[in-house]
Design a protein around this motif. Sequence first.
Motif, PDB file in Angstrom:
ATOM      1  N   LYS A  30       0.830  -1.207   0.000  1.00  4.39           N
ATOM      2  CA  LYS A  30       0.000   0.000   0.000  1.00  4.39           C
ATOM      3  C   LYS A  30       0.865   1.257   0.000  1.00  4.39           C
ATOM      4  O   LYS A  30       1.787   1.385   0.809  1.00  4.39           O
ATOM      5  N   VAL A  31       0.574   2.181  -0.907  1.00  4.21           N
ATOM      6  CA  VAL A  31       1.423   3.356  -1.104  1.00  4.21           C
ATOM      7  C   VAL A  31       1.568   4.179   0.175  1.00  4.21           C
ATOM      8  O   VAL A  31       2.672   4.624   0.523  1.00  4.21           O
ATOM      9  N   THR A  32       0.483   4.370   0.894  1.00  4.05           N
ATOM     10  CA  THR A  32       0.545   5.205   2.106  1.00  4.05           C
ATOM     11  C   THR A  32       1.339   4.558   3.237  1.00  4.05           C
ATOM     12  O   THR A  32       1.702   5.237   4.198  1.00  4.05           O
ATOM     13  N   ASP A  33       1.605   3.251   3.129  1.00  2.00           N
ATOM     14  CA  ASP A  33       2.352   2.535   4.161  1.00  2.00           C
ATOM     15  C   ASP A  33       3.781   2.192   3.740  1.00  2.00           C
ATOM     16  O   ASP A  33       4.483   1.482   4.454  1.00  2.00           O
ATOM     17  N   GLN A  34       4.189   2.661   2.568  1.00  2.11           N
ATOM     18  CA  GLN A  34       5.535   2.341   2.097  1.00  2.11           C
ATOM     19  C   GLN A  34       6.590   3.034   2.953  1.00  2.11           C
ATOM     20  O   GLN A  34       6.390   4.162   3.406  1.00  2.11           O
ATOM     21  N   PRO A  35       7.729   2.370   3.182  1.00  2.31           N
ATOM     22  CA  PRO A  35       8.790   2.950   4.012  1.00  2.31           C
ATOM     23  C   PRO A  35       9.354   4.241   3.429  1.00  2.31           C
ATOM     24  O   PRO A  35       9.213   4.521   2.231  1.00  2.31           O
ATOM     25  N   GLU A  36      10.021   4.996   4.273  1.00  5.28           N
ATOM     26  CA  GLU A  36      10.620   6.269   3.881  1.00  5.28           C
ATOM     27  C   GLU A  36      11.552   6.097   2.685  1.00  5.28           C
ATOM     28  O   GLU A  36      11.490   6.855   1.718  1.00  5.28           O
ATOM     29  N   LYS A  37      12.426   5.136   2.740  1.00  9.65           N
ATOM     30  CA  LYS A  37      13.358   4.860   1.640  1.00  9.65           C
ATOM     31  C   LYS A  37      12.776   3.732   0.791  1.00  9.65           C
ATOM     32  O   LYS A  37      13.261   2.597   0.790  1.00  9.65           O
TER      33      LYS A  37
END
Length: 237
Positions: A30-37
């Motif tokens: 899920k895009v909103t839960d993707q890690p910072e890097k």
Amino acid sequence: MIVQYDEKSWHIVTQRSHGLLAGQICARWKVTDQPEKWVETLIATAEHDDVYNEFERSPLIDENGAPINFKSTRFDLDSSTRLMDMALTKSRVIALLIARHISFTHGSDPLAKSFITNLKKHEPRWLKDTEVTKKSIDLAYALLEFSDALSLLICQSQIPPEGRKVEISTGPNGLPYFLFQKEESLIVEPWPFETDQFSVSYETRTITQLRFKSDEEFRSKLKTSAVENHNLIFSRS
């Protein structure tokens, strides 16, 4: 390599094919839960086993002449050193994630103790170089580990029959995730992906010869063996 036997032949999934499947799974998060890097996390997930190239490395067979499944292998200093060198020349973030994975997979192996201790000594400097927090790396690695675990379940044909559930792993949010099959689709609960349905694929190689005299003989068969592409559908329900 991931090895399965059905009394007539060996079915092989190379480590790099398994890694690619893990990368395909990670890419759907899920895009909103993707890690910072995010890009570094995706690359580390897809490449976490890239050093294990069966066309180059040994040993490939055991004392009985049978292919060695990855579960029967132990920590390999040369391979782990090369894997870290590959990561460090690409990104400190990727190096941090690969170091975590080595610790996760070989943390209980006495042969790996010194190597892992040395990796942990470098972590504060690598974190400083990347200007990311330890928490950020923790979340990114949890996604890598989840994707790796799900890929391994698939590549080892460990999806239970009759719709029974099997635990995959704990995701970045701390929740346990489960996998089961419903008709022709694979279901993950709770659903962590961006779209309600997507497809992934991986390759297997089939070898009918059951025993081999040398790594070279097995490697030759592996290079020329029939390749089958497996397409899978993940659905929300």
